[in-house]
Design an enzyme around this catalytic site. Structure first.
Site, PDB file in Angstrom:
ATOM      1  N   HIS A 272       0.853  -1.189   0.000  1.00  0.00           N
ATOM      2  CA  HIS A 272       0.000   0.000   0.000  1.00  0.00           C
ATOM      3  C   HIS A 272       0.892   1.244   0.000  1.00  0.00           C
ATOM      4  CE1 HIS A 272       1.236  -0.595   4.148  1.00  0.00           C
ATOM      5  NE2 HIS A 272       1.192   0.721   4.231  1.00  0.00           N
TER       6      HIS A 272
ATOM      7  N   HIS B 187       5.844   6.665  -0.785  1.00  0.00           N
ATOM      8  CA  HIS B 187       6.568   5.442  -1.171  1.00  0.00           C
ATOM      9  C   HIS B 187       5.739   4.207  -0.849  1.00  0.00           C
ATOM     10  CE1 HIS B 187       7.366   5.835   3.118  1.00  0.00           C
ATOM     11  NE2 HIS B 187       7.484   4.531   3.141  1.00  0.00           N
TER      12      HIS B 187
HETATM   13  P1  2AM Z   1       6.377   2.425   6.084  1.00  0.00           P
HETATM   14  O1  2AM Z   1       5.795   1.588   4.985  1.00  0.00           O
HETATM   15  O2  2AM Z   1       7.218   3.520   5.579  1.00  0.00           O
HETATM   16  O3  2AM Z   1       6.996   1.599   7.164  1.00  0.00           O
HETATM   17  C1  2AM Z   1       1.400   0.757   8.540  1.00  0.00           C
HETATM   18  O4  2AM Z   1       2.271   0.508   9.586  1.00  0.00           O
HETATM   19  C2  2AM Z   1       1.937   1.839   7.633  1.00  0.00           C
HETATM   20  O5  2AM Z   1       2.084   3.064   8.358  1.00  0.00           O
HETATM   21  C3  2AM Z   1       3.282   1.521   6.999  1.00  0.00           C
HETATM   22  O6  2AM Z   1       3.165   1.725   5.615  1.00  0.00           O
HETATM   23  C4  2AM Z   1       4.238   2.507   7.609  1.00  0.00           C
HETATM   24  O7  2AM Z   1       5.113   3.131   6.740  1.00  0.00           O
HETATM   25  C5  2AM Z   1       3.351   3.625   8.086  1.00  0.00           C
HETATM   26  N1  2AM Z   1       3.940   4.286   9.253  1.00  0.00           N
HETATM   27  C6  2AM Z   1       4.315   5.575   9.321  1.00  0.00           C
HETATM   28  N2  2AM Z   1       4.777   5.882  10.526  1.00  0.00           N
HETATM   29  C7  2AM Z   1       4.730   4.754  11.261  1.00  0.00           C
HETATM   30  C8  2AM Z   1       5.087   4.410  12.594  1.00  0.00           C
HETATM   31  N3  2AM Z   1       5.572   5.337  13.448  1.00  0.00           N
HETATM   32  N4  2AM Z   1       4.921   3.145  12.985  1.00  0.00           N
HETATM   33  C9  2AM Z   1       4.427   2.213  12.140  1.00  0.00           C
HETATM   34  N5  2AM Z   1       4.048   2.466  10.881  1.00  0.00           N
HETATM   35  C10 2AM Z   1       4.195   3.728  10.441  1.00  0.00           C
END
Ligand code: 2AM
Length: 179
Positions: free
Chosen positions: A39, A126
Site C-alpha cells: 500500500h 513510497h
Molecule cells: P512504512 O511503509 O514507511 O513503514 C502501517 O504501519 C503503515 O504506516 C506503513 O506503511 C508505515 O510506513 C506507516 N507508518 C508511518 N509511521 C509509522 C510508525 N511510526 N509506525 C508504524 N508504521 C508507520
C-alpha cells in the site's frame, strides 16, 4: 485501542508484479511485505480511541469527496535512509507525486484539527517493499521496470493488527474521490 493508518490501496496487478519481483532479489535478511499488504501510506495514526473513529470518518469523507480522482505512476527503487545502509526498501512515485503530497497534506491538516499530531518529517510518498532489522548495503538489484500507472479513486482507513507472523491490514472504510 485500534491501530490505524490511512493509505492508498494498490491494484491487484501491481501487487502481483511487486510480489514476483522480490523473488529476484538476493537479500535473505529482508522481511518482505506480503503481497496483499502492499500500500502507499498517506498518514499513520497509531493507536486511536474507538470513540474517535467517527470523527476520522467524518473528516475523511468531507475532504475526499472534493478531491478529484488522479493518476499515479510508480517510478524508482530505493532505500531509507540510503542504499548503503538500507533499512527500508521501497518504490517511489513519479507522475502524481505532487497530487499525493497535496492529498496527504490535506489529510494531515484536517486531522490535526481533531487532535492528531502533525508529522515532523517531510512526506515522501513510497510503497514499502521490505524491511531489514540491521541496515545492509544494497549494491545490486535486478534491473526491473518498476513503472506502473493506475488511477487513485479512493482512500482507505485501515486497521493494523500486529501478529507475530506479520501485520494484518483490514480496511475499515473506503472514501471515494470526486469523479
Ligand atoms: P512504512 O511503509 O514507511 O513503514 C502501517 O504501519 C503503515 O504506516 C506503513 O506503511 C508505515 O510506513 C506507516 N507508518 C508511518 N509511521 C509509522 C510508525 N511510526 N509506525 C508504524 N508504521 C508507520
Amino acid at each position: 485501542m485500534p491501530r490505524l493508518f490511512i493509505a492508498i490501496d494498490l491494484p491487484e496487478e501491481l501487487k502481483q508484479k511487486f510480489g514476483t519481483i522480490k523473488k529476484r532479489f538476493d537479500l535473505p535478511q529482508a522481511r518482505w511485505v506480503k503481497e496483499e499488504n502492499l500500500h502507499l501510506t498517506l498518514k499513520f495514526l497509531g493507536d486511536v480511541e474507538k470513540e474517535k473513529i467517527k470523527k476520522i470518518n467524518f473528516t475523511l469523507e468531507k475532504l475526499t469527496r472534493n478531491f478529484p480522482v488522479f493518476s499515479l505512476r510508480t517510478a524508482e527503487f530505493g532505500a531509507f535512509p540510503n542504499l548503503n545502509k538500507a533499512r527500508v526498501l521501497w518504490v517511489d512515485v513519479k507522475e502524481g507525486k505532487e497530487t499525493v503530497q497535496k492529498l496527504a497534506a490535506l489529510i494531515e491538516n484536517k486531522l490535526s484539527k481533531i487532535g492528531f499530531e502533525k508529522e515532523k518529517r517531510s512526506f515522501e510518498p513510497h510503497i514499502t517493499l521490505a524491511r531489514l532489522k540491521k541496515p545492509v548495503p544494497v549494491s545490486f538489484w535486478p534491473s526491473i521496470d518498476w513503472s506502473y500507472s493506475f488511477e487513485v479513486n479512493q482512500v482507505i482507513l485501515f486497521e493494523s493488527f500486529l501478529k507475530p507472523t506479520g501485520p494484518i491490514y483490514t480496511p475499515l472504510n473506503a472514501f471515494p474521490l470526486k469523479k
